[in-house]
Design an enzyme around this catalytic site. Structure first.
Site, PDB file in Angstrom:
ATOM      1  N   SER A  15       0.876  -1.179   0.000  1.00  0.00           N
ATOM      2  CA  SER A  15       0.000   0.000   0.000  1.00  0.00           C
ATOM      3  C   SER A  15       0.908   1.222   0.000  1.00  0.00           C
ATOM      4  O   SER A  15       2.067   1.144   0.415  1.00  0.00           O
ATOM      5  CB  SER A  15      -0.928  -0.015   1.211  1.00  0.00           C
ATOM      6  OG  SER A  15      -0.218  -0.255   2.403  1.00  0.00           O
ATOM      7  N   GLU A  59       1.298   5.474   0.782  1.00  0.00           N
ATOM      8  CA  GLU A  59       0.745   6.637   1.490  1.00  0.00           C
ATOM      9  C   GLU A  59       1.185   7.932   0.823  1.00  0.00           C
ATOM     10  O   GLU A  59       2.358   8.095   0.477  1.00  0.00           O
ATOM     11  CB  GLU A  59       1.207   6.607   2.950  1.00  0.00           C
ATOM     12  CG  GLU A  59       0.613   7.740   3.780  1.00  0.00           C
ATOM     13  CD  GLU A  59       0.883   7.562   5.261  1.00  0.00           C
ATOM     14  OE1 GLU A  59       0.626   6.466   5.809  1.00  0.00           O
ATOM     15  OE2 GLU A  59       1.376   8.531   5.874  1.00  0.00           O
TER      16      GLU A  59
END
Ligand code: FAD
Length: 301
Positions: free
Chosen positions: A19, A21
């Site tokens: 993931s 950010e």
């Protein structure tokens, strides 16, 4: 094992999840940089991408605009960060409802730093959520959101002990959180020892290591001080003499972060959360080393 030996291993791409950010841009120029990074990283098909929320809600509109655009214009699954510092419950609930209306299904719920900045005493808003666990409960009441929370391999700086931190993490899970993302760290031992404590405490949710490729050592070291993340001397040594040499710093950053990720991979870690700083090059390269390849059909719209 050297990086070369590691790279010879068969890639474990099938089992890997990443993931990314981002932070909401402050200017048109920064917005261009952010979207270029998103376009570059989107084809790697991350599990989700998250967008931070400025201290005390200072980026409320910009965070919303960024996640709303991610929903509209990409295939990505955005997670919106949210803090409860200096805001009433109603104000925070409005933000949550706004995320829901925009099509966001995942919130990273945080207490946030004290209004006076890290290191000062925290005081919850009288009419606000009193803690991160309280916030998680409030979000879950408002809709069927997936909720991720924070975890601190080296302990949160305000926390009296690791045990207090683990109690805090358990409270967030009891309130409905299903994933924790860690503060960044540089010595994998911190994460591995922390995970022993986490699992020993009966916590079973994924606790995903947060990885920051360090291009600007000075800035990261000063930020780390405020977050309670230690900066080992070996890391400082690697950046020694490179203050005015950004090209070499970038190469060093890629090497250091790849070593860290491969070190964790060797311990069975299969999920990584990258603090991208709104840049794609290093994160893309590390994912490439991990065996991940762009999926053309998944390119950002
Ligand atoms: P909490 O889970 O609320 O607290 C962590 C631990 O600190 C607790 O378990 C407890 O042991 C201790 N503690 C907390 N409060 C107290 C207290 N009053 N007295 C004693 N001990 C206490 N900040 C932003 O502003 N915007 C963001 O978008 C953002 N994103 C983040 C994403 C990640 C993955 C991480 C790790 C951090 C992020 N932060 C963000 C930083 C975070 O807001 C700060 O670290 C803040 O100080 C704590 O909020 P929390 O929800 O992480 O901590």
């Amino acid at each position: 094992m050297t990086l070369v030996e590691q790279h010879k291993r068969p890639p474990a791409r099938a089992a890997l999840e990443v993931s990314f950010e981002f932070f909401p841009p402050k200017s048109a120029e920064m917005e261009g940089g952010l979207w270029a990074a998103i376009e570059r990283l989107a084809p790697l098909d991350p599990n989700f991408v998250s967008v931070t929320y400025g201290a005390g809600g200072s980026t409320r509109e910009r965070t919303h605009a960024t996640v709303a655009r991610l929903v509209k214009e990409t295939h990505l699954r955005p997670a919106a960060h949210l803090t409860c510092v200096s805001a009433t419950r109603d104000e925070v609930d409005d933000v949550v409802r706004g995320y829901g209306r925009a099509g966001v299904r995942h919130i990273v719920a945080l207490r946030g730093d004290p209004a006076g900045g890290p290191g000062t005493a925290f005081a919850a808003h009288e009419g606000g959520y009193q803690s991160s666990a309280d916030l998680v409960r409030g979000i879950k009441r408002l809709g069927d959101f997936e909720v991720s929370v924070s975890a601190y391999p080296e302990k949160h700086p305000e926390s009296a002990s690791f045990e207090a931190d683990l109690d805090g993490l358990k409270a967030k899970i009891d309130a409905g959180a299903t994933r924790a993302i860690t503060q960044f760290f540089f010595d994998n031992e911190h994460y591995l020892r922390f995970m022993d404590r986490v699992r020993g405490a009966g916590i079973t949710i994924p606790v995903v290591p947060g990885i920051v490729p360090v291009e600007n050592f000075k800035q990261t070291a000063s930020f780390a001080k405020r977050t309670g993340a230690s900066v080992p001397q070996w890391l400082a040594d690697r950046y020694e003499g490179l203050d005015n040499d950004p090209a070499t710093r970038k190469l060093v950053a890629g090497t250091v972060a790849s070593e860290q990720v491969f070190g964790l991979l060797d311990h069975g870690v299969r999920e990584f959360h990258f603090y991208t700083m709104n840049k794609s090059e290093l994160v893309f390269a590390i994912c490439h080393l991990l065996g991940m390849r762009p999926k053309p059909a998944q390119a950002a719209a």
